[in-house]
Scaffold this motif. Structure first.
Motif, PDB file in Angstrom:
ATOM      1  N   ARG A  53       0.877  -1.168   0.001  1.00  0.00           N
ATOM      2  CA  ARG A  53       0.035   0.023   0.021  1.00  0.00           C
ATOM      3  C   ARG A  53       0.908   1.290  -0.097  1.00  0.00           C
ATOM      4  O   ARG A  53       0.353   2.434  -0.208  1.00  0.00           O
ATOM      5  CB  ARG A  53      -0.901  -0.084   1.154  1.00  0.00           C
ATOM      6  CG  ARG A  53      -2.109  -0.960   1.008  1.00  0.00           C
ATOM      7  CD  ARG A  53      -2.948  -0.990   2.300  1.00  0.00           C
ATOM      8  NE  ARG A  53      -3.665  -2.236   2.313  1.00  0.00           N
ATOM      9  CZ  ARG A  53      -3.396  -3.489   2.581  1.00  0.00           C
ATOM     10  NH1 ARG A  53      -2.249  -3.549   3.278  1.00  0.00           N
ATOM     11  NH2 ARG A  53      -4.165  -4.663   2.661  1.00  0.00           N
ATOM     12  N   GLU A  86      -1.661  -1.337  -8.977  1.00  0.00           N
ATOM     13  CA  GLU A  86      -2.059  -1.846  -7.570  1.00  0.00           C
ATOM     14  C   GLU A  86      -3.685  -1.896  -7.957  1.00  0.00           C
ATOM     15  O   GLU A  86      -4.123  -1.032  -8.383  1.00  0.00           O
ATOM     16  CB  GLU A  86      -1.615  -0.754  -6.681  1.00  0.00           C
ATOM     17  CG  GLU A  86      -0.486  -0.778  -6.290  1.00  0.00           C
ATOM     18  CD  GLU A  86       0.037  -0.042  -4.882  1.00  0.00           C
ATOM     19  OE1 GLU A  86      -0.202  -0.490  -3.829  1.00  0.00           O
ATOM     20  OE2 GLU A  86       0.175   1.133  -5.061  1.00  0.00           O
ATOM     21  N   LYS A  87      -4.176  -2.862  -7.082  1.00  0.00           N
ATOM     22  CA  LYS A  87      -5.777  -2.962  -7.179  1.00  0.00           C
ATOM     23  C   LYS A  87      -6.461  -3.185  -8.554  1.00  0.00           C
ATOM     24  O   LYS A  87      -7.289  -2.772  -8.961  1.00  0.00           O
ATOM     25  CB  LYS A  87      -6.404  -2.033  -6.580  1.00  0.00           C
ATOM     26  CG  LYS A  87      -5.787  -1.608  -5.056  1.00  0.00           C
ATOM     27  CD  LYS A  87      -6.091  -3.089  -4.188  1.00  0.00           C
ATOM     28  CE  LYS A  87      -5.693  -2.861  -2.656  1.00  0.00           C
ATOM     29  NZ  LYS A  87      -5.547  -3.940  -1.870  1.00  0.00           N
ATOM     30  N   GLU A  88      -5.771  -3.744  -9.749  1.00  0.00           N
ATOM     31  CA  GLU A  88      -6.034  -3.903 -10.810  1.00  0.00           C
ATOM     32  C   GLU A  88      -7.046  -5.148 -10.954  1.00  0.00           C
ATOM     33  O   GLU A  88      -6.957  -5.956 -10.345  1.00  0.00           O
ATOM     34  CB  GLU A  88      -4.870  -4.536 -11.648  1.00  0.00           C
ATOM     35  CG  GLU A  88      -5.260  -4.659 -13.089  1.00  0.00           C
ATOM     36  CD  GLU A  88      -5.757  -3.502 -13.919  1.00  0.00           C
ATOM     37  OE1 GLU A  88      -5.923  -3.806 -15.129  1.00  0.00           O
ATOM     38  OE2 GLU A  88      -5.629  -2.527 -13.737  1.00  0.00           O
ATOM     39  N   PRO A 138     -10.092  -7.350  -7.339  1.00  0.00           N
ATOM     40  CA  PRO A 138      -8.681  -6.322  -7.407  1.00  0.00           C
ATOM     41  C   PRO A 138      -7.570  -7.387  -7.022  1.00  0.00           C
ATOM     42  O   PRO A 138      -7.721  -8.002  -5.891  1.00  0.00           O
ATOM     43  CB  PRO A 138      -9.021  -5.388  -6.796  1.00  0.00           C
ATOM     44  CG  PRO A 138      -9.893  -5.811  -5.616  1.00  0.00           C
ATOM     45  CD  PRO A 138     -10.920  -6.798  -6.284  1.00  0.00           C
ATOM     46  N   ASP A 155      -3.965  -7.325  -5.405  1.00  0.00           N
ATOM     47  CA  ASP A 155      -2.947  -6.302  -4.451  1.00  0.00           C
ATOM     48  C   ASP A 155      -2.208  -5.649  -5.598  1.00  0.00           C
ATOM     49  O   ASP A 155      -1.676  -4.471  -5.579  1.00  0.00           O
ATOM     50  CB  ASP A 155      -2.272  -7.234  -3.738  1.00  0.00           C
ATOM     51  CG  ASP A 155      -3.197  -7.642  -2.564  1.00  0.00           C
ATOM     52  OD1 ASP A 155      -4.130  -7.130  -2.190  1.00  0.00           O
ATOM     53  OD2 ASP A 155      -2.872  -8.783  -2.004  1.00  0.00           O
TER      54      ASP A 155
END
Length: 70
Positions: free
Chosen positions: A16, A36-38, A51, A53
């Motif tokens: 994150r 990220e979060k694709e 999503p 990571d």
């Protein structure tokens, strides 16, 4: 009984924090190759999946090998 783990527990550091993510892949991937979060439904035949990571798109075998060796 198994403990619930945050996805960040499986990765070095905390994904994150974008600076850590970029430094982890530094010298291997460009910023455009790291997401990220694709949402995985954009990449699956049946259009399912939440999503990820971290989603990376290595452009050749060498990049893939270097990522997997980390």
């Amino acid at each position: 009984m198994s403990a619930k783990h945050d996805a960040g527990d499986r990765c070095p550091g905390n994904w994150r924090n974008n600076d850590r993510l970029e430094s982890f892949f530094e010298g291997i991937l460009t910023e455009r190759q790291i997401k990220e979060k694709e949402v995985m439904s954009h990449h699956t035949t049946y259009g399912i999946g939440g999503p990820a990571d971290v989603f990376v798109t290595p452009q050749n075998e060498n990049e893939l090998v270097r990522i997997l060796q980390k």
